[in-house]
Design a protein around this motif. Structure first.
Motif, PDB file in Angstrom:
ATOM      1  N   TYR A  14       0.799  -1.200   0.115  1.00 12.70           N
ATOM      2  CA  TYR A  14      -0.011  -0.008  -0.041  1.00 12.70           C
ATOM      3  C   TYR A  14       0.921   1.100  -0.006  1.00 12.70           C
ATOM      4  CZ  TYR A  14      -4.131  -2.803   0.330  1.00 12.70           C
ATOM      5  OH  TYR A  14      -5.202  -3.562  -0.099  1.00 12.70           O
ATOM      6  N   CYS A  17       1.607   1.594  -3.581  1.00 13.19           N
ATOM      7  CA  CYS A  17       0.410   2.086  -4.281  1.00 13.19           C
ATOM      8  C   CYS A  17       0.215   3.684  -4.105  1.00 13.19           C
ATOM      9  CB  CYS A  17      -0.914   1.269  -3.694  1.00 13.19           C
ATOM     10  SG  CYS A  17      -0.992  -0.113  -4.210  1.00 13.19           S
ATOM     11  N   SER A  21       0.473   6.512  -7.093  1.00 13.31           N
ATOM     12  CA  SER A  21      -0.735   7.244  -7.386  1.00 13.31           C
ATOM     13  C   SER A  21      -0.338   8.917  -7.227  1.00 13.31           C
ATOM     14  CB  SER A  21      -1.661   6.936  -6.238  1.00 13.31           C
ATOM     15  OG  SER A  21      -2.281   5.615  -6.157  1.00 13.31           O
ATOM     16  N   ASN A  26      -2.787   5.259 -12.083  1.00 10.24           N
ATOM     17  CA  ASN A  26      -4.033   4.651 -11.448  1.00 10.24           C
ATOM     18  C   ASN A  26      -3.492   3.488 -11.006  1.00 10.24           C
ATOM     19  OD1 ASN A  26      -6.159   6.707 -11.886  1.00 10.24           O
ATOM     20  ND2 ASN A  26      -5.733   6.194 -14.214  1.00 10.24           N
ATOM     21  N   VAL A  27      -3.767   2.822  -9.827  1.00  9.29           N
ATOM     22  CA  VAL A  27      -3.184   1.853  -9.427  1.00  9.29           C
ATOM     23  C   VAL A  27      -4.099   0.566  -8.522  1.00  9.29           C
ATOM     24  CG1 VAL A  27      -1.447   1.130  -7.201  1.00  9.29           C
ATOM     25  CG2 VAL A  27      -1.183   3.275  -8.424  1.00  9.29           C
ATOM     26  N   MET A  28      -3.966  -0.588  -8.962  1.00  8.96           N
ATOM     27  CA  MET A  28      -4.786  -1.853  -8.500  1.00  8.96           C
ATOM     28  C   MET A  28      -3.980  -2.873  -7.970  1.00  8.96           C
ATOM     29  SD  MET A  28      -7.425  -2.010 -11.542  1.00  8.96           S
ATOM     30  CE  MET A  28      -6.090  -2.197 -12.634  1.00  8.96           C
ATOM     31  N   PRO A  29      -4.055  -2.817  -6.723  1.00  5.72           N
ATOM     32  CA  PRO A  29      -3.334  -4.015  -6.066  1.00  5.72           C
ATOM     33  C   PRO A  29      -3.932  -5.386  -6.575  1.00  5.72           C
ATOM     34  CG  PRO A  29      -4.105  -2.578  -4.260  1.00  5.72           C
ATOM     35  CD  PRO A  29      -4.736  -2.068  -5.422  1.00  5.72           C
ATOM     36  N   THR A  30      -3.221  -6.445  -6.789  1.00  8.49           N
ATOM     37  CA  THR A  30      -3.908  -7.678  -7.326  1.00  8.49           C
ATOM     38  C   THR A  30      -4.289  -8.551  -6.031  1.00  8.49           C
ATOM     39  OG1 THR A  30      -1.682  -8.792  -7.515  1.00  8.49           O
ATOM     40  CG2 THR A  30      -2.401  -7.771  -9.135  1.00  8.49           C
ATOM     41  N   SER A  31      -4.688  -9.522  -6.141  1.00  8.80           N
ATOM     42  CA  SER A  31      -5.002 -10.775  -5.193  1.00  8.80           C
ATOM     43  C   SER A  31      -3.798 -11.022  -4.275  1.00  8.80           C
ATOM     44  CB  SER A  31      -5.663 -11.884  -5.854  1.00  8.80           C
ATOM     45  OG  SER A  31      -5.932 -12.760  -4.619  1.00  8.80           O
ATOM     46  N   ILE A  39       1.062  -5.213  -7.979  1.00  7.39           N
ATOM     47  CA  ILE A  39       0.487  -3.954  -8.285  1.00  7.39           C
ATOM     48  C   ILE A  39       0.163  -4.057 -10.128  1.00  7.39           C
ATOM     49  CG2 ILE A  39       0.516  -1.400  -8.521  1.00  7.39           C
ATOM     50  CD1 ILE A  39       2.188  -1.776  -5.788  1.00  7.39           C
ATOM     51  N   ALA A  41      -0.759  -1.030 -12.596  1.00  3.66           N
ATOM     52  CA  ALA A  41      -0.969   0.519 -12.665  1.00  3.66           C
ATOM     53  C   ALA A  41      -1.187   0.901 -14.137  1.00  3.66           C
ATOM     54  CB  ALA A  41       0.026   1.383 -11.945  1.00  3.66           C
ATOM     55  N   TYR A  42      -1.908   1.840 -14.394  1.00  2.46           N
ATOM     56  CA  TYR A  42      -2.114   2.441 -15.672  1.00  2.46           C
ATOM     57  C   TYR A  42      -2.025   3.930 -15.925  1.00  2.46           C
ATOM     58  CZ  TYR A  42      -7.096   2.563 -14.579  1.00  2.46           C
ATOM     59  OH  TYR A  42      -8.169   2.697 -14.001  1.00  2.46           O
TER      60      TYR A  42
END
Length: 138
Positions: A14, A17, A21, A26-31, A39, A41-42
């Protein structure tokens, strides 16, 4: 207080992340139980995507890489140590991780590690600029 391994990992992920950010990703943690990329990110246009592997440590310890370097993947590696106090961040490329990895063998079992002296280098320290838009590494 000693943190559990999973909590240490969450803090590092985090934190990464948050930093990404702040850079405009744009950030998304994975499972959290999935192997590999931690992570995704795009950029704001959705035209650039990166995968980041995060290794979080409670102090300046070696980074365990497993029994094979085949699991070293992603576009970037972010090592965060001293997570609970003042996080130190090191940004490496997967090839750098592989090239710097130390091979150990004990009782016939092979393991790979990234020693602190290998990743704790000025060129990697807080090197968030390496994760910029429109270029690989740098």
């Amino acid at each position: 207080m000693k943190l559990e391994t999973q909590v240490t990992g969450n803090i590092g992920m985090y934190y990464a992340c948050y930093k990404l950010s702040c850079m405009g990703w744009n950030v998304m943690p994975t499972s959290r139980n999935a192997r590999g990329i931690d992570i995704i990110a795009y950029n704001k246009d959705g035209t650039e995507f990166i995968g980041v592997q995060v290794k979080a440590l409670s102090k300046r310890n070696p980074v365990p890489l497993g029994n094979s370097l085949d699991k070293v993947m992603g576009d970037y590696w972010v090592i965060v140590n001293n997570v609970a106090k003042e996080p130190n961040v090191f940004v490496l490329l997967p090839d750098e991780v592989k090239n710097l990895a130390h091979r150990g063998e004990k009782d016939g079992r092979v393991s790979f590690w990234l020693q602190p002296a290998s990743y704790d280098q000025e060129k990697f320290k807080e090197a968030w600029h390496r994760i910029g838009f429109g270029h690989e590494g740098a």
